[in-house]
Design a protein around this motif. Structure first.
Motif, PDB file in Angstrom:
ATOM      1  N   VAL A 198       0.813  -1.215   0.000  1.00 46.94           N
ATOM      2  CA  VAL A 198       0.000   0.000   0.000  1.00 46.94           C
ATOM      3  C   VAL A 198       0.848   1.268   0.000  1.00 46.94           C
ATOM      4  O   VAL A 198       0.559   2.199  -0.760  1.00 46.94           O
ATOM      5  N   PRO A 199       1.940   1.364   0.799  1.00 44.72           N
ATOM      6  CA  PRO A 199       2.717   2.608   0.775  1.00 44.72           C
ATOM      7  C   PRO A 199       3.253   2.953  -0.619  1.00 44.72           C
ATOM      8  O   PRO A 199       3.355   4.131  -0.967  1.00 44.72           O
ATOM      9  N   HIS A 200       3.609   1.933  -1.393  1.00 47.63           N
ATOM     10  CA  HIS A 200       4.146   2.173  -2.740  1.00 47.63           C
ATOM     11  C   HIS A 200       3.106   1.944  -3.833  1.00 47.63           C
ATOM     12  O   HIS A 200       3.444   1.947  -5.014  1.00 47.63           O
ATOM     13  N   ARG A 201       1.848   1.688  -3.410  1.00 49.64           N
ATOM     14  CA  ARG A 201       0.708   1.561  -4.324  1.00 49.64           C
ATOM     15  C   ARG A 201       0.987   0.525  -5.414  1.00 49.64           C
ATOM     16  O   ARG A 201       0.858   0.779  -6.612  1.00 49.64           O
ATOM     17  N   LYS A 202       1.364  -0.665  -4.934  1.00 50.24           N
ATOM     18  CA  LYS A 202       1.640  -1.795  -5.827  1.00 50.24           C
ATOM     19  C   LYS A 202       0.839  -3.005  -5.354  1.00 50.24           C
ATOM     20  O   LYS A 202       0.663  -3.213  -4.152  1.00 50.24           O
ATOM     21  N   LEU A 203       0.392  -3.801  -6.301  1.00 52.55           N
ATOM     22  CA  LEU A 203      -0.254  -5.069  -5.984  1.00 52.55           C
ATOM     23  C   LEU A 203       0.396  -6.144  -6.841  1.00 52.55           C
ATOM     24  O   LEU A 203       0.285  -6.129  -8.068  1.00 52.55           O
ATOM     25  N   THR A 204       1.089  -7.065  -6.167  1.00 49.54           N
ATOM     26  CA  THR A 204       1.757  -8.159  -6.868  1.00 49.54           C
ATOM     27  C   THR A 204       0.921  -9.423  -6.727  1.00 49.54           C
ATOM     28  O   THR A 204       0.513  -9.786  -5.612  1.00 49.54           O
ATOM     29  N   VAL A 205       0.637 -10.073  -7.857  1.00 50.06           N
ATOM     30  CA  VAL A 205      -0.090 -11.341  -7.876  1.00 50.06           C
ATOM     31  C   VAL A 205       0.660 -12.275  -8.817  1.00 50.06           C
ATOM     32  O   VAL A 205       0.693 -12.051 -10.025  1.00 50.06           O
ATOM     33  N   LEU A 206       1.286 -13.301  -8.254  1.00 48.50           N
ATOM     34  CA  LEU A 206       2.092 -14.248  -9.033  1.00 48.50           C
ATOM     35  C   LEU A 206       1.541 -15.652  -8.783  1.00 48.50           C
ATOM     36  O   LEU A 206       2.076 -16.401  -7.973  1.00 48.50           O
ATOM     37  N   PRO A 207       0.452 -16.022  -9.453  1.00 45.48           N
ATOM     38  CA  PRO A 207      -0.273 -17.246  -9.077  1.00 45.48           C
ATOM     39  C   PRO A 207       0.396 -18.537  -9.540  1.00 45.48           C
ATOM     40  O   PRO A 207       0.997 -18.604 -10.609  1.00 45.48           O
ATOM     41  N   ALA A 225      -7.843  -7.525 -11.724  1.00 43.51           N
ATOM     42  CA  ALA A 225      -8.031  -6.716 -10.517  1.00 43.51           C
ATOM     43  C   ALA A 225      -8.969  -5.574 -10.865  1.00 43.51           C
ATOM     44  O   ALA A 225      -8.576  -4.625 -11.548  1.00 43.51           O
ATOM     45  N   SER A 226     -10.215  -5.665 -10.396  1.00 42.04           N
ATOM     46  CA  SER A 226     -11.216  -4.641 -10.695  1.00 42.04           C
ATOM     47  C   SER A 226     -11.163  -3.539  -9.641  1.00 42.04           C
ATOM     48  O   SER A 226     -10.893  -3.792  -8.463  1.00 42.04           O
ATOM     49  N   ASP A 227     -11.422  -2.311 -10.083  1.00 43.01           N
ATOM     50  CA  ASP A 227     -11.473  -1.131  -9.209  1.00 43.01           C
ATOM     51  C   ASP A 227     -10.127  -0.794  -8.588  1.00 43.01           C
ATOM     52  O   ASP A 227     -10.067  -0.112  -7.555  1.00 43.01           O
ATOM     53  N   LEU A 228      -9.051  -1.250  -9.208  1.00 43.16           N
ATOM     54  CA  LEU A 228      -7.726  -0.860  -8.732  1.00 43.16           C
ATOM     55  C   LEU A 228      -7.510   0.612  -9.096  1.00 43.16           C
ATOM     56  O   LEU A 228      -7.683   0.994 -10.255  1.00 43.16           O
ATOM     57  N   PRO A 229      -7.175   1.460  -8.129  1.00 46.17           N
ATOM     58  CA  PRO A 229      -6.992   2.883  -8.447  1.00 46.17           C
ATOM     59  C   PRO A 229      -5.966   3.091  -9.570  1.00 46.17           C
ATOM     60  O   PRO A 229      -5.034   2.300  -9.732  1.00 46.17           O
ATOM     61  N   GLU A 230      -6.169   4.152 -10.323  1.00 47.86           N
ATOM     62  CA  GLU A 230      -5.339   4.393 -11.507  1.00 47.86           C
ATOM     63  C   GLU A 230      -3.870   4.569 -11.181  1.00 47.86           C
ATOM     64  O   GLU A 230      -3.006   4.269 -12.008  1.00 47.86           O
ATOM     65  N   ASP A 231      -3.581   5.087  -9.989  1.00 47.40           N
ATOM     66  CA  ASP A 231      -2.171   5.329  -9.653  1.00 47.40           C
ATOM     67  C   ASP A 231      -1.501   4.107  -9.014  1.00 47.40           C
ATOM     68  O   ASP A 231      -0.385   4.203  -8.510  1.00 47.40           O
ATOM     69  N   TRP A 232      -2.183   2.958  -9.037  1.00 48.82           N
ATOM     70  CA  TRP A 232      -1.588   1.708  -8.557  1.00 48.82           C
ATOM     71  C   TRP A 232      -1.002   0.933  -9.736  1.00 48.82           C
ATOM     72  O   TRP A 232      -1.465   1.053 -10.874  1.00 48.82           O
ATOM     73  N   ARG A 233      -0.015   0.094  -9.410  1.00 48.88           N
ATOM     74  CA  ARG A 233       0.557  -0.815 -10.409  1.00 48.88           C
ATOM     75  C   ARG A 233       0.180  -2.247 -10.065  1.00 48.88           C
ATOM     76  O   ARG A 233       0.294  -2.660  -8.907  1.00 48.88           O
ATOM     77  N   LEU A 234      -0.254  -3.003 -11.063  1.00 50.36           N
ATOM     78  CA  LEU A 234      -0.530  -4.427 -10.893  1.00 50.36           C
ATOM     79  C   LEU A 234       0.618  -5.203 -11.520  1.00 50.36           C
ATOM     80  O   LEU A 234       0.906  -5.062 -12.716  1.00 50.36           O
ATOM     81  N   ILE A 235       1.275  -6.018 -10.715  1.00 51.57           N
ATOM     82  CA  ILE A 235       2.442  -6.786 -11.172  1.00 51.57           C
ATOM     83  C   ILE A 235       2.052  -8.256 -11.197  1.00 51.57           C
ATOM     84  O   ILE A 235       1.686  -8.821 -10.157  1.00 51.57           O
TER      85      ILE A 235
END
Length: 707
Positions: free
Chosen positions: A654-663, A695-705
């Motif tokens: 959250v502090p760096h506005r990143k969401l990592t998903v490596l399934p 990832a739905s509704d992820l804020p625009e300033d977040w990164r999805l990795i």
């Protein structure tokens, strides 16, 4: 032991079940143990427990002088159950026409609604009796099977049975009924005629009293469990918690049970509105624990970060301030457990006991992890002094000889001999089976220390303390190198479970090394060899990871810590394996262990117990229960959440506005969905199907990795 109190929690608990096992109901720190008829039988570990004392030691229902016959037990929530019974058939009759239903709800006491339903064609006369008693003995005395005889003073009024503790008049119990009973010392009775096709019902309350004041039961007459205060509390928890569903009906059902149990195990601080923390588990650990509550809160982060925050705030308020050998309190130390029973001064030297080596680094680890999952910077910043005091304890008290490792040795003969998670007296032994001598430095605790240093470094960096962050990372790097040198046994290919008082390697192969993988202290070249050993049938029994290899001298599949399976332990190992998913064999072993654990959950009705026996699956096709296992147990209940998080490779920042998903999802799981996942101010929906991530509704300033 010559009359001396047993070391705190130092043995396996007394057996709680009878034929068919015990039924456990829990709400907050109150719990009730009974048999499958609903009876609390004298001379057993059954009872209603309130504030760590048994306030009901007998609660037996008799119909026409006979014990009702059990048909079924339904428990839709952890705090309520319906015992469906029948009156035994009368002489010469094959069937019974009288249905007896006991609907029990636990909440700071007990409410039981008894319904008699006549399914016959003529009216039936029924003599109904409830035998009730209380002994007010301490939870520890019951747990250790030394409860002795009751000490209740009995008073009878027109409508109530009053029981008072002879030795401590501050404790008591009032038993009353909505349908006026005949009250005698030790019993309430009714003479009833139930018309053909008709019903008769009474509502019985068991209210604890403290200091001659009755405890208010948060239950209204006649209300359904769903609209009761415990029901509203669990629904409020569900409304805010993340919803998890999968393509595997078994896993989905297990996750639903997890959510229900964790909700029931929550304790709400009455002095601080909104603060909740989690009790360790029923029946013997319905209180705040350091290690158990911290690990449970870590596992539950995908559901609710608030549980972690409340747990840490509560532990910070009780953090050690002074030196006290009786309670093993030391400045900065995070406590082991809190107790409020009548004998706590004999066992603990007070309400709070501090004899644990791992809760203190786990506290620091969880603080940084909760921040990554969205705990506010203000709340985390307020806990930094507690984290720094914890690090100071690790340096000045936890490291007893200045060698950089955390060791433990109890301060008196009342304390726990072993102070890691395997805290039974024989939990740490070598390959031959000899017990390790204290001071003992456990391998997994060094991993926790390593992770705690890195965790505090991350927080230091976020809050502008770059020099502190650098210093802590340097310490962690040095510890990682020193750990490999001191604990790795190249001739065996695994880490020593511990170093003993002479700094000799305690060379047994244990599940503790899985915790080392989880913490990240293991270099890749060691990880590859560990994975190979953990994958062998000596460790993987088919339903999970054994605590001790079957080739070790102390191995016993029916032991508490030397060959059994603990679901939380297996889940932590799975998380560790998936941290090293780039190592060949890691994902395959993680998948196999998770599959085995879920199959075990199915055999236990969807609720994983604290532990079960470590027999090979090839010998017994279903897991063999451990007779004194606690259920629901918080970290066993939370273990499936850690499995899901680990296989999703879910790592928010959250502090760096990143969401990592490596399934790396097991095939049987199908599509996995997390709805209303709260990450700070963001609320997202996450769906993973194979390697496809949405990832739905992820804020625009977040990164999805995702790779």
């Amino acid at each position: 032991m010559n009359g001396a109190p047993a070391a705190l929690n130092a043995g396996e608990p007394s057996t709680v079940g009878g034929p068919g096992g015990a039924v456990t109901l829990v709400e907050g720190s109150t719990f009730c143990l009974s048999d499958r008829v609903g009876d609390v039988e004298p001379g057993t570990a059954h009872g209603l427990f309130y504030r760590d004392a048994r306030v009901v030691s007998r609660w037996e229902l008799r119909v026409d002088g006979q014990r009702p016959e059990p048909l079924s037990v339904l428990s839709p929530e952890a705090f309520t159950a319906r015992f469906i019974l029948r009156r035994p058939p009368r002489a010469g009759a094959a069937d019974s026409t009288l249905l007896v239903v006991r609907e029990r709800l636990v909440a700071d006491g007990l409410r039981e609604t008894v319904t008699l339903e006549n399914l016959g064609r003529e009216a039936t006369a029924v003599a109904l009796e409830l035998h009730a008693d209380a002994d007010f003995v301490d939870l520890f005395a019951v747990k250790e099977g030394r409860a002795g005889h009751g000490r209740a003073e009995v008073l009878v009024t027109d409508n109530e049975l009053l029981l008072n503790d002879r030795s401590d008049r501050a404790r008591g119990l009032a038993v009353s009924s909505s349908e006026p009973p005949i009250v005698l010392p030790g019993s309430l009775s009714w003479r009833v005629v139930v018309p053909a096709g008709g019903r008769w019902q009474t509502e019985i309350l068991a209210q604890p009293t403290t200091a001659n004041q009755r405890v208010h039961l948060p239950l209204r007459p006649g209300e359904h469990y769903g609209s009761s205060e415990p029901g509203r509390k669990i629904e409020a928890w569900r409304d805010t918690a993340t919803k998890l569903t999968t393509g595997d009906p078994l896993l989905t059902a297990v996750l639903q049970r997890t959510e229900s149990d964790l909700g029931a195990l929550q304790i709400h601080d009455s002095d601080r509105e909104g603060r909740t923390f989690v009790a360790a588990g029923a029946p013997w650990f319905m209180t705040l624990f350091g290690r158990d509550s911290l690990l449970t809160a870590w596992m539950a982060l995908p559901l609710d970060v608030g549980l972690a925050l409340g747990t840490m705030q509560q532990l910070a308020e009780m953090q050690g301030q002074r030196m006290d050998p009786l309670t093993e309190e030391e400045p900065g130390r995070i406590m082991h457990e809190i107790r409020r029973g009548p004998s706590n001064s004999l066992v603990l030297g007070g309400e709070v006991y501090y004899g644990t080596v791992d809760a203190t680094p786990l506290f620091v680890m969880l603080l940084a992890e909760a921040r990554r999952w969205g705990a506010s910077s203000e709340a985390v910043h307020a806990l930094l002094p507690a984290a720094d005091a914890a690090l100071d304890w690790m340096t000045h008290f936890g490291d007893r000889d200045g060698d950089g490792f955390l060791e433990y040795q109890r301060a008196t003969d009342r304390g726990l001999i072993n102070q890691g998670w395997k805290d039974s007296f024989d939990g740490i032994n070598d390959a031959v089976g000899h017990l390790a001598e204290a001071p003992i430095a456990l391998c997994e605790v060094q991993g926790y220390q390593y992770a705690a240093l890195l965790a505090r470094a991350d927080l230091a960096e976020e809050f502008g303390e770059t020099a502190v962050a650098t210093r802590l990372r340097d310490r962690a790097s040095a510890l990682r190198t020193k750990f490999a040198e001191a604990f790795w046994m190249p001739e065996k290919g695994w880490y020593a479970v511990a170093l003993d008082r002479g700094k000799r390697r305690v060379d047994a192969l244990t599940s503790n090394v899985g915790h080392c993988l989880w913490s990240g202290i293991v270099p890749d070249e060691h990880a590859a060899q560990l994975i190979a050993h953990l994958a062998k049938p000596e460790m993987d029994c088919g339903f999970g990871l054994r605590t001790l290899s079957s080739k070790m001298g102390a191995f016993n599949p029916m032991s508490y810590h030397n060959g059994s399976i603990w679901p939380h332990d297996t889940a932590i190992a799975v998380a560790g394996l998936l941290r090293y998913r780039h190592i060949p064999g890691a994902v395959e072993l993680a998948t196999r262990l998770a599959d085995g654990l879920l199959d075990a959950a199915a055999a236990f009705g969807g609720r994983l117990p604290e532990l079960f026996c470590g027999f090979p699956r090839s010998r017994f096709s279903a897991p063999v229960p451990y007779p004194t296992s606690c259920s629901p147990q918080a970290w066993a209940s939370a273990a499936p959440l850690l499995l899901v998080r680990s296989f999703l490779g879910l790592d928010p920042d959250v502090p760096h506005r990143k969401l990592t998903v490596l399934p790396h999802l097991p095939r049987r799981w199908g599509r996995v969905e997390l709805t209303d996942l709260r990450l700070g101010g963001a609320v997202i929906d996450l769906a993973v199907d194979g390697d496809h991530v949405v990832a739905s509704d992820l804020p625009e300033d977040w990164r999805l990795i995702t790779h």
